[in-house]
Each structure stands twice: as C-alpha cells, then as structure tokens.
Design a protein around this motif. Sequence first.
Motif, PDB file in Angstrom:
ATOM      1  N   MET A   1       0.840  -1.196   0.000  1.00 46.83           N
ATOM      2  CA  MET A   1       0.000   0.000   0.000  1.00 46.83           C
ATOM      3  C   MET A   1       0.876   1.247   0.000  1.00 46.83           C
ATOM      4  O   MET A   1       1.988   1.232   0.537  1.00 46.83           O
ATOM      5  CB  MET A   1      -0.900   0.008   1.230  1.00 46.83           C
ATOM      6  N   LYS A   2       0.341   2.316  -0.586  1.00 46.94           N
ATOM      7  CA  LYS A   2       1.044   3.597  -0.619  1.00 46.94           C
ATOM      8  C   LYS A   2       0.162   4.648   0.050  1.00 46.94           C
ATOM      9  O   LYS A   2      -1.008   4.796  -0.319  1.00 46.94           O
ATOM     10  CB  LYS A   2       1.345   4.011  -2.059  1.00 46.94           C
ATOM     11  N   LEU A   3       0.739   5.355   1.012  1.00 42.08           N
ATOM     12  CA  LEU A   3       0.024   6.433   1.672  1.00 42.08           C
ATOM     13  C   LEU A   3       0.587   7.757   1.198  1.00 42.08           C
ATOM     14  O   LEU A   3       1.771   8.047   1.384  1.00 42.08           O
ATOM     15  CB  LEU A   3       0.152   6.327   3.193  1.00 42.08           C
ATOM     16  N   TYR A   4      -0.260   8.556   0.572  1.00 44.63           N
ATOM     17  CA  TYR A   4       0.111   9.900   0.140  1.00 44.63           C
ATOM     18  C   TYR A   4      -0.158  10.846   1.298  1.00 44.63           C
ATOM     19  O   TYR A   4      -1.264  10.858   1.857  1.00 44.63           O
ATOM     20  CB  TYR A   4      -0.689  10.296  -1.100  1.00 44.63           C
ATOM     21  N   TYR A   5       0.857  11.636   1.658  1.00 44.81           N
ATOM     22  CA  TYR A   5       0.753  12.446   2.868  1.00 44.81           C
ATOM     23  C   TYR A   5       1.387  13.808   2.663  1.00 44.81           C
ATOM     24  O   TYR A   5       2.151  14.038   1.718  1.00 44.81           O
ATOM     25  CB  TYR A   5       1.446  11.734   4.037  1.00 44.81           C
TER      26      TYR A   5
ATOM     27  N   ASN B   1       0.999   1.899  11.485  1.00 43.82           N
ATOM     28  CA  ASN B   1       2.031   1.504  12.448  1.00 43.82           C
ATOM     29  C   ASN B   1       1.460   0.608  13.543  1.00 43.82           C
ATOM     30  O   ASN B   1       2.085  -0.385  13.931  1.00 43.82           O
ATOM     31  CB  ASN B   1       2.675   2.737  13.077  1.00 43.82           C
ATOM     32  N   GLU B   2       0.291   0.958  14.044  1.00 42.97           N
ATOM     33  CA  GLU B   2      -0.350   0.139  15.080  1.00 42.97           C
ATOM     34  C   GLU B   2      -0.567  -1.291  14.593  1.00 42.97           C
ATOM     35  O   GLU B   2      -0.407  -2.241  15.350  1.00 42.97           O
ATOM     36  CB  GLU B   2      -1.715   0.737  15.473  1.00 42.97           C
ATOM     37  N   LEU B   3      -0.930  -1.415  13.337  1.00 41.08           N
ATOM     38  CA  LEU B   3      -1.254  -2.733  12.769  1.00 41.08           C
ATOM     39  C   LEU B   3      -0.037  -3.457  12.206  1.00 41.08           C
ATOM     40  O   LEU B   3      -0.128  -4.638  11.867  1.00 41.08           O
ATOM     41  CB  LEU B   3      -2.304  -2.562  11.665  1.00 41.08           C
ATOM     42  N   GLY B   4       1.077  -2.760  12.088  1.00 42.23           N
ATOM     43  CA  GLY B   4       2.269  -3.372  11.525  1.00 42.23           C
ATOM     44  C   GLY B   4       2.119  -3.729  10.056  1.00 42.23           C
ATOM     45  O   GLY B   4       2.690  -4.710   9.583  1.00 42.23           O
ATOM     46  N   LEU B   5       1.356  -2.910   9.321  1.00 41.63           N
ATOM     47  CA  LEU B   5       1.122  -3.177   7.897  1.00 41.63           C
ATOM     48  C   LEU B   5       2.196  -2.515   7.040  1.00 41.63           C
ATOM     49  O   LEU B   5       2.529  -1.344   7.245  1.00 41.63           O
ATOM     50  CB  LEU B   5      -0.258  -2.653   7.486  1.00 41.63           C
ATOM     51  N   ALA B   6       2.712  -3.263   6.084  1.00 37.33           N
ATOM     52  CA  ALA B   6       3.730  -2.732   5.175  1.00 37.33           C
ATOM     53  C   ALA B   6       3.134  -1.614   4.332  1.00 37.33           C
ATOM     54  O   ALA B   6       2.002  -1.723   3.855  1.00 37.33           O
ATOM     55  CB  ALA B   6       4.257  -3.850   4.279  1.00 37.33           C
ATOM     56  N   HIS B   7       3.902  -0.549   4.173  1.00 35.23           N
ATOM     57  CA  HIS B   7       3.412   0.584   3.387  1.00 35.23           C
ATOM     58  C   HIS B   7       4.579   1.414   2.880  1.00 35.23           C
ATOM     59  O   HIS B   7       5.682   1.356   3.421  1.00 35.23           O
ATOM     60  CB  HIS B   7       2.479   1.462   4.226  1.00 35.23           C
ATOM     61  N   GLU B   8       4.300   2.184   1.849  1.00 38.39           N
ATOM     62  CA  GLU B   8       5.248   3.155   1.320  1.00 38.39           C
ATOM     63  C   GLU B   8       4.642   4.537   1.516  1.00 38.39           C
ATOM     64  O   GLU B   8       3.455   4.739   1.278  1.00 38.39           O
ATOM     65  CB  GLU B   8       5.476   2.882  -0.174  1.00 38.39           C
ATOM     66  N   LEU B   9       5.473   5.475   1.954  1.00 37.89           N
ATOM     67  CA  LEU B   9       5.017   6.850   2.126  1.00 37.89           C
ATOM     68  C   LEU B   9       5.434   7.684   0.921  1.00 37.89           C
ATOM     69  O   LEU B   9       6.600   7.629   0.505  1.00 37.89           O
ATOM     70  CB  LEU B   9       5.632   7.469   3.385  1.00 37.89           C
ATOM     71  N   ILE B  10       4.492   8.438   0.380  1.00 33.00           N
ATOM     72  CA  ILE B  10       4.797   9.338  -0.738  1.00 33.00           C
ATOM     73  C   ILE B  10       4.338  10.744  -0.352  1.00 33.00           C
ATOM     74  O   ILE B  10       3.145  10.994  -0.138  1.00 33.00           O
ATOM     75  CB  ILE B  10       4.104   8.878  -2.038  1.00 33.00           C
TER      76      ILE B  10
ATOM     77  N   ARG C   1       2.111  18.396  -6.359  1.00 33.99           N
ATOM     78  CA  ARG C   1       3.008  17.427  -6.980  1.00 33.99           C
ATOM     79  C   ARG C   1       3.477  16.451  -5.916  1.00 33.99           C
ATOM     80  O   ARG C   1       3.722  16.827  -4.765  1.00 33.99           O
ATOM     81  CB  ARG C   1       4.242  18.091  -7.598  1.00 33.99           C
ATOM     82  N   THR C   2       3.632  15.205  -6.314  1.00 34.21           N
ATOM     83  CA  THR C   2       4.186  14.205  -5.410  1.00 34.21           C
ATOM     84  C   THR C   2       5.707  14.320  -5.426  1.00 34.21           C
ATOM     85  O   THR C   2       6.285  14.922  -6.331  1.00 34.21           O
ATOM     86  CB  THR C   2       3.775  12.785  -5.825  1.00 34.21           C
ATOM     87  N   ALA C   3       6.339  13.711  -4.437  1.00 36.76           N
ATOM     88  CA  ALA C   3       7.800  13.762  -4.340  1.00 36.76           C
ATOM     89  C   ALA C   3       8.463  13.138  -5.567  1.00 36.76           C
ATOM     90  O   ALA C   3       9.582  13.504  -5.928  1.00 36.76           O
ATOM     91  CB  ALA C   3       8.263  13.060  -3.071  1.00 36.76           C
ATOM     92  N   ASP C   4       7.742  12.207  -6.222  1.00 35.24           N
ATOM     93  CA  ASP C   4       8.311  11.600  -7.429  1.00 35.24           C
ATOM     94  C   ASP C   4       7.836  12.292  -8.718  1.00 35.24           C
ATOM     95  O   ASP C   4       7.966  11.764  -9.815  1.00 35.24           O
ATOM     96  CB  ASP C   4       8.041  10.094  -7.483  1.00 35.24           C
ATOM     97  N   GLY C   5       7.291  13.512  -8.581  1.00 37.35           N
ATOM     98  CA  GLY C   5       7.028  14.365  -9.730  1.00 37.35           C
ATOM     99  C   GLY C   5       5.667  14.254 -10.389  1.00 37.35           C
ATOM    100  O   GLY C   5       5.403  14.906 -11.397  1.00 37.35           O
ATOM    101  N   ARG C   6       4.761  13.443  -9.834  1.00 35.29           N
ATOM    102  CA  ARG C   6       3.445  13.280 -10.456  1.00 35.29           C
ATOM    103  C   ARG C   6       2.468  14.358  -9.991  1.00 35.29           C
ATOM    104  O   ARG C   6       2.649  14.972  -8.945  1.00 35.29           O
ATOM    105  CB  ARG C   6       2.877  11.897 -10.129  1.00 35.29           C
TER     106      ARG C   6
ATOM    107  N   TYR D   1      -6.341  16.758  -2.120  1.00 36.75           N
ATOM    108  CA  TYR D   1      -5.781  16.827  -0.763  1.00 36.75           C
ATOM    109  C   TYR D   1      -5.520  15.431  -0.222  1.00 36.75           C
ATOM    110  O   TYR D   1      -6.110  14.454  -0.650  1.00 36.75           O
ATOM    111  CB  TYR D   1      -6.682  17.630   0.178  1.00 36.75           C
ATOM    112  N   VAL D   2      -4.597  15.377   0.724  1.00 34.93           N
ATOM    113  CA  VAL D   2      -4.289  14.121   1.414  1.00 34.93           C
ATOM    114  C   VAL D   2      -5.259  13.966   2.584  1.00 34.93           C
ATOM    115  O   VAL D   2      -5.887  14.935   3.003  1.00 34.93           O
ATOM    116  CB  VAL D   2      -2.821  14.136   1.923  1.00 34.93           C
ATOM    117  N   ALA D   3      -5.420  12.766   3.051  1.00 34.77           N
ATOM    118  CA  ALA D   3      -4.694  11.547   2.742  1.00 34.77           C
ATOM    119  C   ALA D   3      -5.358  10.801   1.573  1.00 34.77           C
ATOM    120  O   ALA D   3      -6.554  10.929   1.330  1.00 34.77           O
ATOM    121  CB  ALA D   3      -4.687  10.619   3.968  1.00 34.77           C
ATOM    122  N   ALA D   4      -4.507  10.004   0.915  1.00 33.16           N
ATOM    123  CA  ALA D   4      -5.001   9.056  -0.076  1.00 33.16           C
ATOM    124  C   ALA D   4      -4.208   7.775   0.116  1.00 33.16           C
ATOM    125  O   ALA D   4      -2.997   7.818   0.332  1.00 33.16           O
ATOM    126  CB  ALA D   4      -4.832   9.599  -1.484  1.00 33.16           C
ATOM    127  N   LEU D   5      -4.904   6.664   0.058  1.00 34.84           N
ATOM    128  CA  LEU D   5      -4.275   5.358   0.219  1.00 34.84           C
ATOM    129  C   LEU D   5      -4.442   4.588  -1.079  1.00 34.84           C
ATOM    130  O   LEU D   5      -5.566   4.372  -1.538  1.00 34.84           O
ATOM    131  CB  LEU D   5      -4.925   4.588   1.374  1.00 34.84           C
TER     132      LEU D   5
END
Length: 199
Positions: free
Chosen positions: A1-5, A19-28, A36-41, A51-55
């Motif tokens: 999963m990717k969390l846009y923040y 974090n509470e659930l220990g679920l793997a995620h990527e932060l963008i 713009r996102t950190a990777d330019g999108r 607006y954030v958040a978006a999962l």
Amino acid sequence: MKLYYAPHTCSLSPLIVLNELGLAHELIKVDNQSKRTADGRDFRAINPKGYVAALELENGEILTEGPAIIQYLADLKPEAALAPPAGSWERVRLQEMLNFITSEIHAGVAPLFNSDLPEAARTIFRDRLLRRMSVLETTLQQRAYLMGATFTVADAYLYTVLGWFQFFAIDLNEWPAVASYHASLASRPSIQAAQQAHK
C-alpha cells in the motif's frame, strides 16, 4: 500500500494506524501548494480532490477521506481491535465519534489555517471550536480513550487534529482531561514513529 501524505495534515492518522497494525506501506510526500508528489506526479491525477490523505491499495484502487481509510485499515486486522466489527452497535458509535471529530473538531480548526480570514470570522470559528471541546473533555473525564478502555482509530484521528492547536496558541490545558489524554498518546510507539516519518 502507498500512503500519500503531507506534513501537519490529517494524513498522520492513517500512518498511526498503519504503524499500530504493523502493515507494510510506502510513504509518498505531496506538496500541498504545487499538488506534486515527491516523485514528480500530479497528485490530482491520483486524488482529484487534491488533498491528502489518499491510500493506494495493492489492486490500484485509491481510497480517500481519513475516517474511511482508518476504518478500512482496521478491518484488515480485526484481531487488533482498532475498530469494532462492521455492523455492530459499537461500530456505529465509533462512526458517530469519527463524524464528530471530522465535522466539529477537524472542520473547526481548518478555517484558522486561512491567513486571509478576517479576525471577526476567526473569532467565531475559534469560539465554536472551543465549545465543542467541552464534549471531548466530558468524554475523557469518564474513560481513558474516546471509545472506552482501549485505543481505537478514533484516538489516532483525534490525536492528529489536537496537534494543530499549537499553531493557533490554543492551550490544551484549558481541558485537563484532553491535555492528559493527548500527552499520554504521544508516548505510544506507533505515534512516535508516525511523527518521525510524517515530515
């Protein structure tokens, strides 16, 4: 999963829950001004609301709106009991609390971020917000967490929104039970980790 923040936004609460659930995620990270996102999108291509958040889920679906995201996450690991079972009376009560936080506390603070707001309007919003805080004070005088004896997604959300009060010189000590609750939550490992990453 990717969390846009973005820092200092409600996207902190889904990160706490991840974090509470220990679920793997990527932060963008998203720049709130340029969208713009950190990777330019263009973030609006991901979430047209802008607006954030978006999962972003593994199947490519995008889920928005913090209260929806945190309930979705809680249901991925029901054994963690961050939300009561869907369809239960307790779940309805959780949704009631999430709606109160959204419409009265989150939406109560949000206008104060607008520097163009006339002082008279700012005073009206601030006074209304302070009146709503008495509901939380009464609740937290009677229990350790919003929904009872254990931490839930509602606490992750309220912790996030209460953190914004510092920007407007609103002292949480006006509500001793709320202040004690907020300080206690700040020591949770999931919250400390989220605060470190959410910059």
